[in-house]
Design an enzyme around this catalytic site. Structure first.
Site, short mmCIF file in Angstrom:
data_model
loop_
_atom_site.label_atom_id
_atom_site.label_comp_id
_atom_site.label_asym_id
_atom_site.label_seq_id
_atom_site.Cartn_x
_atom_site.Cartn_y
_atom_site.Cartn_z
NE ARG A 1 -3.92 0.66 -7.06
CZ ARG A 1 -3.89 1.84 -5.94
NH1 ARG A 1 -4.95 2.12 -5.88
NH2 ARG A 1 -3.66 1.64 -5.31
NE ARG B 1 0.20 5.21 4.15
CZ ARG B 1 -0.79 5.20 3.46
NH1 ARG B 1 -0.87 5.99 2.87
NH2 ARG B 1 -0.64 3.68 2.81
CE LYS C 1 -4.06 7.48 -4.29
NZ LYS C 1 -2.78 6.83 -4.36
NE ARG D 1 1.16 0.01 -1.45
CZ ARG D 1 0.94 0.87 -0.54
NH1 ARG D 1 1.07 0.61 0.46
NH2 ARG D 1 -0.24 2.03 -0.77
NE ARG E 1 -2.51 0.51 3.91
CZ ARG E 1 -3.01 1.38 3.04
NH1 ARG E 1 -3.62 2.67 3.34
NH2 ARG E 1 -2.04 1.62 2.02
P1 AMP Z 1 -5.03 2.13 -1.45
O1 AMP Z 1 -5.39 2.03 -0.31
O2 AMP Z 1 -5.65 2.69 -2.50
O3 AMP Z 1 -3.17 2.24 -1.79
O4 AMP Z 1 -5.10 0.34 -2.32
C1 AMP Z 1 -4.60 -0.56 -1.49
C2 AMP Z 1 -4.41 -2.06 -2.61
O5 AMP Z 1 -6.34 -1.99 -2.33
C3 AMP Z 1 -3.69 -1.94 -3.21
O6 AMP Z 1 -2.41 -1.92 -3.56
C4 AMP Z 1 -4.41 -3.29 -4.57
O7 AMP Z 1 -4.31 -4.10 -3.68
C5 AMP Z 1 -5.83 -2.43 -4.19
N1 AMP Z 1 -5.94 -2.05 -5.15
C6 AMP Z 1 -6.99 -0.99 -4.81
N2 AMP Z 1 -7.44 -0.51 -5.24
C7 AMP Z 1 -7.54 -1.01 -7.01
C8 AMP Z 1 -7.41 -0.88 -7.40
N3 AMP Z 1 -8.38 0.19 -8.26
N4 AMP Z 1 -7.15 -1.93 -8.83
C9 AMP Z 1 -7.13 -3.31 -8.46
N5 AMP Z 1 -6.30 -3.26 -6.74
C10 AMP Z 1 -6.64 -1.76 -6.11
#
Ligand code: AMP
Length: 224
Positions: free
Chosen positions: A91, A130, A16, A174, A163
């Protein structure tokens, strides 16, 4: 013309972020990534960042009320009035319903949900390798897309790091959270006739072409 209110979702590591970088140049739509917004808050040490960090480090979802309020605020800003591409939100079904409620109060609705689909074993391979730049979050992969100089971002020369949530045990968590909480959105948007599936195992340029074609088609349909 009505707005294009798009959702981009998929398992962690589906690409993404990579597609976001490419799509930003294609469409006059703000790209709203909840993961990036949260990481900025963590870096800046805001109240929100402090609340979110422990969930993020563990690969858990930040509670719905926190995220929903953050996105609601963001969608009220001027640049989102003509549409948006949301990355990483919703999500959960609760988040999807909150988004639908906010949009319907504005006489709008989700135009489409684009799923970038990638199987679990590929996700693990991708995320474990990554690396991201500390400054702007540009993505690399030690094996598939290495930087010219190890550990240094090609685009702005800053340091590349892994990360915290790309550590193997966090990746597994995750994925578990994705299947349990986020995958039900596929059925949710399927029922509304809004789901568009994209094969995320294809090379990034092909995935990008596919997404662009889907969006361009929707634009035409919205115009007629
Ligand atoms: P991402 O970069 O989109 O993978 O987001 C990293 C982390 O941010 C996730 O593993 C969650 O802990 C938190 N996060 C991001 N978006 C959301 C969401 N819509 N709802 C809940 N937690 C989120």
């Amino acid at each position: 013309m009505s707005e294009l209110d798009l959702i981009l979702f998929g398992p962690p590591g589906a690409g993404k972020g990579t597609q976001a970088d490419r799509l930003r140049g294609d469409f006059q739509l703000p790209f709203i990534s909840t993961g990036d917004m949260l990481r900025t808050n963590v870096k800046e040490g805001t109240d929100l960042g402090r609340k979110a960090q422990e969930y993020m480090d563990a690969g858990e979802l930040v509670p719905d009320d926190v995220i929903v309020a953050m996105v609601a605020d963001r969608l009220q800003q001027g640049d989102a009035q003509d549409g948006f591409i949301l990355d990483g939100f919703p999500r959960t079904i609760e988040q999807a319903e909150a988004l639908e409620k906010q949009l319907s109060e504005l006489g709008r609705r989700v135009t489409a949900a684009l799923l970038i689909d990638v199987p679990d074993e590929e996700v693990i391979r991708r995320l474990a390798g990554r690396r991201v730049c500390v400054k702007s979050g540009h993505n690399y992969h030690v094996e598939f897309d290495p930087p010219k100089h190890e550990g240094v971002c090609d685009q702005d020369g800053s340091r590349l790091i892994q990360r915290d949530d790309d550590q193997p045990e966090v990746i597994r968590n995750r994925l578990r959270v994705y299947h349990e909480k986020t995958a039900p959105l596929i059925e949710h948007y399927d029922e509304q006739g809004l789901m568009r599936r994209i094969d995320g195992t294809r090379p990034p340029a092909e995935v990008h072409d596919h997404i662009r074609a889907v969006i361009a088609t929707m634009r035409l349909e919205e115009n007629v």
